[in-house]
Design a protein around this motif. Structure first.
Motif, PDB file in Angstrom:
ATOM      1  N   HIS A   1      39.193  84.659  29.675  1.00 41.66           N
ATOM      2  CA  HIS A   1      39.746  85.998  29.909  1.00 41.66           C
ATOM      3  C   HIS A   1      39.732  86.789  28.607  1.00 41.66           C
ATOM      4  O   HIS A   1      40.702  86.787  27.848  1.00 41.66           O
ATOM      5  CB  HIS A   1      41.160  85.932  30.492  1.00 41.66           C
ATOM      6  N   PRO A   2      38.615  87.473  28.349  1.00 44.31           N
ATOM      7  CA  PRO A   2      38.487  88.243  27.116  1.00 44.31           C
ATOM      8  C   PRO A   2      39.528  89.370  27.066  1.00 44.31           C
ATOM      9  O   PRO A   2      39.814  89.960  28.106  1.00 44.31           O
ATOM     10  CB  PRO A   2      37.067  88.821  27.215  1.00 44.31           C
ATOM     11  N   PRO A   3      40.073  89.680  25.924  1.00 44.07           N
ATOM     12  CA  PRO A   3      39.798  89.075  24.614  1.00 44.07           C
ATOM     13  C   PRO A   3      40.764  87.950  24.258  1.00 44.07           C
ATOM     14  O   PRO A   3      40.826  87.546  23.100  1.00 44.07           O
ATOM     15  CB  PRO A   3      39.995  90.258  23.673  1.00 44.07           C
ATOM     16  N   HIS A   4      41.506  87.448  25.229  1.00 46.99           N
ATOM     17  CA  HIS A   4      42.593  86.519  24.918  1.00 46.99           C
ATOM     18  C   HIS A   4      42.121  85.079  24.703  1.00 46.99           C
ATOM     19  O   HIS A   4      42.800  84.291  24.054  1.00 46.99           O
ATOM     20  CB  HIS A   4      43.631  86.535  26.052  1.00 46.99           C
ATOM     21  N   THR A   5      41.001  84.719  25.298  1.00 51.78           N
ATOM     22  CA  THR A   5      40.557  83.319  25.240  1.00 51.78           C
ATOM     23  C   THR A   5      39.203  83.238  24.539  1.00 51.78           C
ATOM     24  O   THR A   5      38.526  84.255  24.357  1.00 51.78           O
ATOM     25  CB  THR A   5      40.365  82.763  26.667  1.00 51.78           C
TER      26      THR A   5
ATOM     27  N   CYS B   1      35.345  82.913  24.469  1.00 48.31           N
ATOM     28  CA  CYS B   1      34.348  83.239  25.486  1.00 48.31           C
ATOM     29  C   CYS B   1      33.395  82.053  25.633  1.00 48.31           C
ATOM     30  O   CYS B   1      33.508  81.058  24.910  1.00 48.31           O
ATOM     31  CB  CYS B   1      33.609  84.534  25.137  1.00 48.31           C
ATOM     32  N   LEU B   2      32.467  82.150  26.558  1.00 49.97           N
ATOM     33  CA  LEU B   2      31.570  81.014  26.810  1.00 49.97           C
ATOM     34  C   LEU B   2      30.722  80.681  25.579  1.00 49.97           C
ATOM     35  O   LEU B   2      30.453  79.511  25.297  1.00 49.97           O
ATOM     36  CB  LEU B   2      30.668  81.326  28.009  1.00 49.97           C
ATOM     37  N   ARG B   3      30.349  81.706  24.821  1.00 51.83           N
ATOM     38  CA  ARG B   3      29.548  81.470  23.604  1.00 51.83           C
ATOM     39  C   ARG B   3      30.349  80.758  22.522  1.00 51.83           C
ATOM     40  O   ARG B   3      29.788  80.057  21.699  1.00 51.83           O
ATOM     41  CB  ARG B   3      29.029  82.787  23.049  1.00 51.83           C
ATOM     42  N   CYS B   4      31.662  81.014  22.503  1.00 51.13           N
ATOM     43  CA  CYS B   4      32.508  80.308  21.530  1.00 51.13           C
ATOM     44  C   CYS B   4      32.497  78.813  21.839  1.00 51.13           C
ATOM     45  O   CYS B   4      32.499  77.973  20.941  1.00 51.13           O
ATOM     46  CB  CYS B   4      33.966  80.769  21.625  1.00 51.13           C
ATOM     47  N   ILE B   5      32.514  78.489  23.130  1.00 48.42           N
ATOM     48  CA  ILE B   5      32.656  77.091  23.548  1.00 48.42           C
ATOM     49  C   ILE B   5      31.300  76.389  23.524  1.00 48.42           C
ATOM     50  O   ILE B   5      31.171  75.262  23.050  1.00 48.42           O
ATOM     51  CB  ILE B   5      33.273  77.024  24.965  1.00 48.42           C
ATOM     52  N   ILE B   6      30.290  77.062  24.050  1.00 53.97           N
ATOM     53  CA  ILE B   6      28.935  76.484  24.118  1.00 53.97           C
ATOM     54  C   ILE B   6      27.982  77.510  23.513  1.00 53.97           C
ATOM     55  O   ILE B   6      27.473  78.388  24.213  1.00 53.97           O
ATOM     56  CB  ILE B   6      28.566  76.144  25.580  1.00 53.97           C
ATOM     57  N   PRO B   7      27.764  77.428  22.199  1.00 51.83           N
ATOM     58  CA  PRO B   7      26.995  78.477  21.519  1.00 51.83           C
ATOM     59  C   PRO B   7      25.514  78.498  21.868  1.00 51.83           C
ATOM     60  O   PRO B   7      24.887  79.544  21.798  1.00 51.83           O
ATOM     61  CB  PRO B   7      27.176  78.149  20.027  1.00 51.83           C
ATOM     62  N   GLU B   8      24.975  77.336  22.248  1.00 53.52           N
ATOM     63  CA  GLU B   8      23.536  77.310  22.537  1.00 53.52           C
ATOM     64  C   GLU B   8      23.279  76.683  23.889  1.00 53.52           C
ATOM     65  O   GLU B   8      23.911  75.681  24.262  1.00 53.52           O
ATOM     66  CB  GLU B   8      22.799  76.526  21.462  1.00 53.52           C
ATOM     67  N   ALA B   9      22.325  77.262  24.608  1.00 58.32           N
ATOM     68  CA  ALA B   9      22.036  76.783  25.960  1.00 58.32           C
ATOM     69  C   ALA B   9      21.273  75.467  25.918  1.00 58.32           C
ATOM     70  O   ALA B   9      20.324  75.333  25.145  1.00 58.32           O
ATOM     71  CB  ALA B   9      21.200  77.819  26.696  1.00 58.32           C
ATOM     72  N   PRO B  10      21.688  74.507  26.739  1.00 52.20           N
ATOM     73  CA  PRO B  10      20.865  73.310  26.875  1.00 52.20           C
ATOM     74  C   PRO B  10      19.604  73.651  27.655  1.00 52.20           C
ATOM     75  O   PRO B  10      19.516  74.693  28.298  1.00 52.20           O
ATOM     76  CB  PRO B  10      21.762  72.359  27.664  1.00 52.20           C
ATOM     77  N   THR B  11      18.638  72.765  27.620  1.00 45.87           N
ATOM     78  CA  THR B  11      17.380  72.993  28.319  1.00 45.87           C
ATOM     79  C   THR B  11      17.621  73.019  29.825  1.00 45.87           C
ATOM     80  O   THR B  11      18.303  72.146  30.361  1.00 45.87           O
ATOM     81  CB  THR B  11      16.396  71.848  27.994  1.00 45.87           C
ATOM     82  N   SER B  12      17.043  74.032  30.496  1.00 47.15           N
ATOM     83  CA  SER B  12      17.144  74.082  31.959  1.00 47.15           C
ATOM     84  C   SER B  12      16.232  73.028  32.569  1.00 47.15           C
ATOM     85  O   SER B  12      15.141  72.777  32.062  1.00 47.15           O
ATOM     86  CB  SER B  12      16.736  75.454  32.465  1.00 47.15           C
TER      87      SER B  12
ATOM     88  N   VAL C   1      40.013  74.347  23.462  1.00 55.24           N
ATOM     89  CA  VAL C   1      38.868  75.043  22.868  1.00 55.24           C
ATOM     90  C   VAL C   1      39.382  76.314  22.201  1.00 55.24           C
ATOM     91  O   VAL C   1      40.348  76.922  22.664  1.00 55.24           O
ATOM     92  CB  VAL C   1      37.777  75.375  23.917  1.00 55.24           C
ATOM     93  N   ALA C   2      38.739  76.687  21.095  1.00 57.98           N
ATOM     94  CA  ALA C   2      39.250  77.799  20.286  1.00 57.98           C
ATOM     95  C   ALA C   2      38.212  78.912  20.189  1.00 57.98           C
ATOM     96  O   ALA C   2      37.013  78.688  20.342  1.00 57.98           O
ATOM     97  CB  ALA C   2      39.594  77.281  18.894  1.00 57.98           C
ATOM     98  N   LYS C   3      38.717  80.127  19.922  1.00 58.73           N
ATOM     99  CA  LYS C   3      37.819  81.264  19.680  1.00 58.73           C
ATOM    100  C   LYS C   3      37.061  81.031  18.375  1.00 58.73           C
ATOM    101  O   LYS C   3      37.635  80.537  17.405  1.00 58.73           O
ATOM    102  CB  LYS C   3      38.643  82.549  19.536  1.00 58.73           C
ATOM    103  N   ASP C   4      35.791  81.392  18.376  1.00 61.46           N
ATOM    104  CA  ASP C   4      34.988  81.300  17.160  1.00 61.46           C
ATOM    105  C   ASP C   4      34.984  82.679  16.509  1.00 61.46           C
ATOM    106  O   ASP C   4      34.434  83.629  17.077  1.00 61.46           O
ATOM    107  CB  ASP C   4      33.561  80.863  17.520  1.00 61.46           C
TER     108      ASP C   4
END
Lengths: 253, 72
Positions: A169-173, A175-186, A237-240
């Motif tokens: 819930h931006p900006p309070h938590t 975001c997905l990029r903070c938690i998983i910065p790079e996409a794994p291979t599809s 998990v924390a904000k980057d």
């Protein structure tokens, strides 16, 4: 969420009786879900239980986006479809089958690809977004939209007997990029049908709690389901601060 | 010391294994020994608690490694 008072028919009051008598839900909670719009991105393994449970709970409007057709290999887990739906557009079958579950539901269907150009139109006036996607490239588009609009986004992913879930819930938590910065291979991933069932139900639960304002959401935590050993792990998990989407460097990108 | 792998990390590896302990062994060194890219390692748990790659493991620890999960 704000809401205005709606009069339910006796049929609807009967339909929703078991949740209305839940003390934290009530008629007021039913009015809130009835006036809500939920954007469901993806109508596959996760999208099936999410849309089914939101439909039967009485959510007023679902906006469902998926550009796929129903394939036989979907049927071990995508419980919204049957053999009758094979080769049909998923969103068309989803609309037909969800209306059978709850005729009071309004459904907007989009057999389209989610992109940075289409996301605003597809999400429309949704109160909350549910990630039921199968790739991170598109998840990152949802995430950017959620950050830009400050909208809640329920993220989930599954594979095999493993799943993960968090409430962004931006900006309070984070975001997905903070938690998983790079996409794994599809890739084509193995999956046991119960896994998206379990994780999709948890996504639906997060949505309903948010809409009604009961309990707490999974903010700042990643929940991991290890179906192999029947364990849940809840990881903080924390904000980057350097996140390219929601951090200090975001405007530079 | 025990190492448990989940989902795609099991492919060509193992589900669970007793791991030879030595003083100073870290989560990161086990990832390296398993040829797991740090970017692919979604969640690292030591005794069910989140740990960073520089975490120094103890003799009785259980390390659980989950990949980033992308399916839906």
């Amino acid at each position: 969420m704000d809401y205005t008072e709606i009069k339910f028919s006796p049929e609807e009051l009967n339909r929703y009786n078991r949740q209305i008598i839940y003390q934290d839900w009530g008629v007021e909670g039913q009015q809130k879900v009835r006036q809500a719009t939920v954007f469901i991105a993806g109508a596959g393994g996760l999208g099936a239980p999410v849309s089914i449970y939101l439909a039967v709970a009485g959510v007023g409007r679902l906006r469902i986006c998926d550009n796929g057709t129903v394939e036989r290999s979907n049927l071990n887990r995508q419980i919204l479809y049957t053999d009758e739906d094979l080769h049909q557009l998923k969103v068309v079958s989803a609309q037909k089958n969800l209306k059978k579950l709850n005729p009071h539901l309004e459904i907007d269907c989009f057999s389209e690809t989610i992109s940075r150009d289409t996301i605003d139109r597809l999400a429309g006036n949704a109160d909350i977004i549910v990630d039921c996607l199968d790739n991170f490239e598109t998840r990152y588009i949802l995430n950017e939209y959620a950050v830009r609009k400050k909208l809640p986004l329920v993220h989930a992913g599954i594979e095999g007997l493993t799943g993960q879930l968090t409430f962004i819930h931006p900006p309070h938590t984070p975001c997905l990029r903070c938690i998983i910065p790079e996409a794994p291979t599809s890739k084509i991933f193995p999956v046991i049908g119960v896994t998206p069932g379990i994780i999709g139900c948890l996504e639906g639960n997060e949505v309903l709690k948010y809409l009604i304002g009961i309990g707490s959401n999974l903010k700042g935590f990643l929940l991991i389901w290890n179906g192999n050993d029947t364990d849940f792990y809840r990881i903080e998990v924390a904000k980057d601060p350097n996140c390219l989407v929601c951090g200090q460097r975001a405007n530079a990108v | 010391m025990k190492v448990k792998l989940f989902a795609a990390f099991r492919d060509g590896r193992f589900k669970e294994k007793e791991w030879g302990y030595f003083d100073g062994i870290t989560v990161g060194s086990i990832l390296e020994a398993l040829n797991i890219n740090k970017k692919e390692a979604g969640v690292l748990l030591v005794n069910s608690r989140h740990a960073e790659t520089n975490y120094r493991l103890g003799k009785g620890d259980t390390l659980s490694l989950f990949p980033v999960i992308g399916g839906g």
